[in-house]
Every structure is written in structure tokens, then in C-alpha cells.
Scaffold this motif. Structure first.
Motif, PDB file in Angstrom:
ATOM      1  N   ARG A 278       2.018   2.242  -3.386  1.00 32.15           N
ATOM      2  CA  ARG A 278       1.082   2.309  -4.291  1.00 32.15           C
ATOM      3  C   ARG A 278       0.644   3.459  -3.661  1.00 32.15           C
ATOM      4  O   ARG A 278       0.845   5.088  -4.512  1.00 32.15           O
ATOM      5  CB  ARG A 278      -0.583   1.595  -4.712  1.00 32.15           C
ATOM      6  CG  ARG A 278      -0.236   0.668  -3.990  1.00 32.15           C
ATOM      7  CD  ARG A 278      -1.710  -0.039  -4.112  1.00 32.15           C
ATOM      8  NE  ARG A 278      -1.552  -1.427  -4.129  1.00 32.15           N
ATOM      9  CZ  ARG A 278      -2.204  -2.969  -4.882  1.00 32.15           C
ATOM     10  NH1 ARG A 278      -3.766  -2.109  -5.092  1.00 32.15           N
ATOM     11  NH2 ARG A 278      -2.719  -3.835  -4.263  1.00 32.15           N
ATOM     12  N   ARG A 279       0.684   4.432  -2.671  1.00 31.91           N
ATOM     13  CA  ARG A 279       0.912   5.930  -2.827  1.00 31.91           C
ATOM     14  C   ARG A 279       1.922   6.480  -3.298  1.00 31.91           C
ATOM     15  O   ARG A 279       1.528   7.640  -3.991  1.00 31.91           O
ATOM     16  CB  ARG A 279       0.635   5.927  -1.143  1.00 31.91           C
ATOM     17  CG  ARG A 279       0.204   7.057  -0.636  1.00 31.91           C
ATOM     18  CD  ARG A 279       1.065   7.757   0.879  1.00 31.91           C
ATOM     19  NE  ARG A 279       2.353   7.838   1.148  1.00 31.91           N
ATOM     20  CZ  ARG A 279       2.941   8.561   0.833  1.00 31.91           C
ATOM     21  NH1 ARG A 279       2.864   9.509   0.480  1.00 31.91           N
ATOM     22  NH2 ARG A 279       4.159   7.931   1.660  1.00 31.91           N
ATOM     23  N   VAL A 280       2.878   5.994  -3.284  1.00 27.67           N
ATOM     24  CA  VAL A 280       4.463   6.851  -3.312  1.00 27.67           C
ATOM     25  C   VAL A 280       4.158   7.129  -4.913  1.00 27.67           C
ATOM     26  O   VAL A 280       4.167   7.881  -5.580  1.00 27.67           O
ATOM     27  CB  VAL A 280       5.832   6.337  -2.902  1.00 27.67           C
ATOM     28  CG1 VAL A 280       6.534   7.339  -3.718  1.00 27.67           C
ATOM     29  CG2 VAL A 280       6.001   6.526  -1.551  1.00 27.67           C
TER      30      VAL A 280
ATOM     31  N   GLY B 294       1.172   5.921  -6.929  1.00 29.38           N
ATOM     32  CA  GLY B 294       0.287   7.035  -7.232  1.00 29.38           C
ATOM     33  C   GLY B 294       0.663   8.675  -6.976  1.00 29.38           C
ATOM     34  O   GLY B 294      -0.043   9.100  -8.363  1.00 29.38           O
ATOM     35  N   GLU B 295       1.362   8.916  -6.633  1.00 21.85           N
ATOM     36  CA  GLU B 295       1.829  10.224  -6.448  1.00 21.85           C
ATOM     37  C   GLU B 295       3.207  10.664  -7.482  1.00 21.85           C
ATOM     38  O   GLU B 295       2.469  11.766  -8.098  1.00 21.85           O
ATOM     39  CB  GLU B 295       2.642  10.752  -5.141  1.00 21.85           C
ATOM     40  CG  GLU B 295       1.496  10.880  -4.052  1.00 21.85           C
ATOM     41  CD  GLU B 295       1.881  11.159  -2.868  1.00 21.85           C
ATOM     42  OE1 GLU B 295       2.948  10.764  -2.632  1.00 21.85           O
ATOM     43  OE2 GLU B 295       1.273  11.349  -1.334  1.00 21.85           O
ATOM     44  N   GLN B 296       3.807  10.204  -8.129  1.00 21.97           N
ATOM     45  CA  GLN B 296       4.042  10.125  -9.234  1.00 21.97           C
ATOM     46  C   GLN B 296       3.876   9.481 -10.592  1.00 21.97           C
ATOM     47  O   GLN B 296       4.676  10.494 -11.348  1.00 21.97           O
ATOM     48  CB  GLN B 296       5.940   9.207  -8.441  1.00 21.97           C
ATOM     49  CG  GLN B 296       6.372   9.719  -7.393  1.00 21.97           C
ATOM     50  CD  GLN B 296       6.793  11.744  -7.715  1.00 21.97           C
ATOM     51  OE1 GLN B 296       8.000  11.667  -8.123  1.00 21.97           O
ATOM     52  NE2 GLN B 296       7.059  11.672  -6.659  1.00 21.97           N
TER      53      GLN B 296
ATOM     54  N   GLU C  43       1.044  -1.093   0.327  1.00 23.52           N
ATOM     55  CA  GLU C  43      -0.029  -0.077   0.795  1.00 23.52           C
ATOM     56  C   GLU C  43       0.889   0.948   0.274  1.00 23.52           C
ATOM     57  O   GLU C  43       0.146   2.165  -0.917  1.00 23.52           O
ATOM     58  CB  GLU C  43      -1.327  -0.046   1.082  1.00 23.52           C
ATOM     59  CG  GLU C  43      -1.791  -1.614   1.191  1.00 23.52           C
ATOM     60  CD  GLU C  43      -3.159  -1.082  -0.207  1.00 23.52           C
ATOM     61  OE1 GLU C  43      -3.176   0.577  -0.757  1.00 23.52           O
ATOM     62  OE2 GLU C  43      -3.458  -1.511  -0.932  1.00 23.52           O
ATOM     63  N   GLU C  44       2.049   1.285   0.694  1.00 18.03           N
ATOM     64  CA  GLU C  44       2.664   2.306   0.402  1.00 18.03           C
ATOM     65  C   GLU C  44       3.645   2.365  -0.713  1.00 18.03           C
ATOM     66  O   GLU C  44       3.556   4.500  -0.898  1.00 18.03           O
ATOM     67  CB  GLU C  44       3.911   2.144   1.891  1.00 18.03           C
ATOM     68  CG  GLU C  44       4.839   3.303   2.003  1.00 18.03           C
ATOM     69  CD  GLU C  44       4.400   5.336   2.295  1.00 18.03           C
ATOM     70  OE1 GLU C  44       4.633   5.345   1.900  1.00 18.03           O
ATOM     71  OE2 GLU C  44       3.107   4.652   2.936  1.00 18.03           O
TER      72      GLU C  44
ATOM     73  N   GLU D  64      -5.175   3.779 -10.268  1.00 17.99           N
ATOM     74  CA  GLU D  64      -4.834   4.143  -8.641  1.00 17.99           C
ATOM     75  C   GLU D  64      -5.266   6.203  -8.676  1.00 17.99           C
ATOM     76  O   GLU D  64      -5.465   6.519  -7.940  1.00 17.99           O
ATOM     77  CB  GLU D  64      -3.467   3.859  -7.937  1.00 17.99           C
ATOM     78  CG  GLU D  64      -3.307   2.095  -8.204  1.00 17.99           C
ATOM     79  CD  GLU D  64      -4.201   2.367  -6.972  1.00 17.99           C
ATOM     80  OE1 GLU D  64      -4.779   2.847  -5.984  1.00 17.99           O
ATOM     81  OE2 GLU D  64      -4.763   1.113  -6.764  1.00 17.99           O
ATOM     82  N   SER D  65      -4.368   6.540  -9.748  1.00 22.17           N
ATOM     83  CA  SER D  65      -4.623   8.208  -9.819  1.00 22.17           C
ATOM     84  C   SER D  65      -3.691   8.242 -11.582  1.00 22.17           C
ATOM     85  O   SER D  65      -3.092   7.704 -12.193  1.00 22.17           O
ATOM     86  CB  SER D  65      -3.271   8.652  -9.109  1.00 22.17           C
ATOM     87  OG  SER D  65      -1.959   8.157  -9.602  1.00 22.17           O
TER      88      SER D  65
END
Length: 274
Positions: free
Chosen positions: A245-247, A249-251, A242-243, A271-272
Motif C-alpha cells: 500500500r505504501r509503495v 500509494g506513492e506511485q 501495508e508495504e 490511500e493517496s
């Protein structure tokens, strides 16, 4: 006596891993004349001593340093189900009549096997394995362009010849396989020459799609190919933490997750999209 025999078997196994980069349980059963379970216990013992890395159906050499580069056979034994799911999603992005690029690697090689139904396709690659796979399919409406260059342990063609070829081309989509991906390092490789070649391939793309399974997360090769934010799409699998995916997803502009066989049908999850 059994302890001596076990040590002898394990020495043979370890020597084969060091020589080829990978071993399969089925091959070792035939070679050493023992049971499947005996070989698996030997691999457990070697893995417990940090001498090999167990993978589905066998074992590969340990990879930890930023310059370590496994061979093609070793890579092909790692995360095969995940690579298959990723390749199916990636193949759905390829349109008839387009020119695409495929970097060297086992995930791009898996993708090449899923392109049979795409008509009138031009494929540029620096991978002998990928080129062979595409040629074997026998489609008469397909053009395969293989760059020249110096061959690496992972069967990539790299160096000035490959770079010059790629810098003269303009491709609709490039599918890039990578050794590792991390927040600061970006998408990386353990081979300096391969990094320059893959960078030239990425620069030739109108759209860059990175295909990388979850095990590539937090792995860092010595050289960056492109930054995370330079990927238009990243396709990974549902084992991605999950971490991560978060990182990611922001990039990356678009993060797509494939479900590996066993956890359901391969699907796409955006995701994004920035």
C-alpha cells in the motif's frame, strides 16, 4: 490398499489440473466417488509436494515463471471474494452514456456482471468471455465492440488486428486487469502479444483504472503493460500488505481498497491522491 487408491486418485487429479488448469472439489467428488474430505486430503497432499496450488473450492496449476499463463477457469477460482468486492467498487465508477474499455481477465469479467444498471453504455473489449457476458444481459441500449485477434489461454484476443482496432478508439475509462504488479516491473502479463494489446487499450483511455487483487502484488510477468505511475486509479482489496500500500500509494494517483465479503461491506478507501 488405501495408499494405492490415494495415489491413483491423486494421479487423476493432477492430470486434470494439467489438462484444464484447475479442478473443483465438487466435480472431483462426483467423478471419483469419494467424500469431500477425501478429495481435500488429496489436494493437501498434492499441494504439499508443490504440484498444485490450493484455492477456495479446489486447486489450480502452479504458476511461478514469468511466462506461465493460467487458463480462464484456473484464474476464476483464485480470490473470488476479493474480485467480487473490487468489481463492485469499479462498477460504481461507470457513468451512463460513456464509452469504456474492459481488458480480458476474470476480474474484468466479474466487473461486466455488475454493469446491468448502467444505461446507454458502449463497451470495447478484447475478451470473448466479457463480450458474451454483456450480450447475455439483453440490454437494448448497450453497444459491445469485440476486437478481433488471436485467442490466448486466458481467452484474450491479441495481436496486430486487436492493436489496430484499439489504436483508432478514444474511451472515457479503461478497466485493466493484470497478471502481476511490482515496483520496478509495473503492471505485467506473461503473454507478449497480450502486453502490446493491453498497452494499446490503456493508451485509448482518458482515464486508466487497474483492477487487481492482493495476490497480484510481487507477481511479475515477462512483459510490462504500463508502469505503476501510469494508472490513474488502482482498485485492490484489503488483503494487500501495508508495504505494498505504501509503495503503490506513492506511485499511482489514487489507491482504492475494497473490503472483501466476510470482513465487512465493500467500501472505498483512498490511500493517496497525488
Amino acid at each position: 490398499m488405501s495408499g494405492v487408491l490415494a495415489r491413483q486418485r491423486q494421479e487423476v487429479i493432477l492430470e486434470e489440473v494439467r489438462r484444464t488448469g484447475a479442478v473443483q472439489v465438487s466435480d472431483l467428488v462426483l467423478r471419483l466417488g469419494v467424500s469431500d474430505m477425501t478429495i481435500r486430503r488429496d489436494l493437501d497432499a498434492l499441494a504439499g509436494r508443490g504440484l498444485v496450488e490450493k484455492v477456495y473450492g479446489g486447486a489450480t496449476s502452479m504458476v511461478g515463471r514469468s511466462t506461465d499463463e493460467p487458463g480462464f477457469e484456473a484464474k476464476s477460482m483464485r480470490q473470488p471474494a476479493e474480485k467480487e468486492a473490487i468489481a463492485r467498487l469499479a462498477a460504481g465508477m461507470v457513468r451512463p452514456g460513456t464509452a469504456i474499455g474492459l481488458s480480458a481477465g476474470t476480474t474484468t469479467w466479474t466487473l461486466a456482471r455488475h454493469l446491468d444498471d448502467v444505461a446507454d453504455l458502449t463497451v470495447v473489449t478484447n475478451s470473448i468471455r466479457v463480450a458474451d457476458m454483456l450480450q447475455q444481459r439483453g440490454r437494448t441500449d448497450r453497444t459491445v465492440v469485440l476486437t478481433g485477434g488471436v485467442r490466448t489461454p486466458s481467452d484474450a484476443l491479441v495481436g496486430p488486428v486487436a492493436v489496430r482496432t484499439l489504436r483508432s478508439l478514444h474511451l472515457d475509462v479503461v478497466f485493466l486487469g493484470v497478471h502481476g504488479m511490482a515496483p520496478r516491473a509495473g503492471f505485467t502479463t506473461p503473454n507478449l502479444n497480450e502486453s502490446e494489446t493491453n498497452r494499446a487499450l490503456a493508451e485509448a483511455a482518458n482515464r486508466l483504472v487497474v483492477i487487481a487483487d492482493h495476490a497480484k502484488w510481487s507477481t511479475v510477468g515477462i512483459s510490462t503493460i504500463v508502469g505503476l505511475d501510469e494508472a490513474d486509479v488502482l482498485i485492490s482489496d484489503d488483503g494487500l500488505p501495508e508495504e505494498a500500500r505504501r509503495v503503490l500509494g506513492e506511485q499511482v494517483a489514487e489507491l482504492t481498497i475494497a473490503e472483501a465479503p466476510g470482513s465487512g461491506e465493500a467500501v472505498s478507501e483512498q490511500e493517496s491522491e497525488l
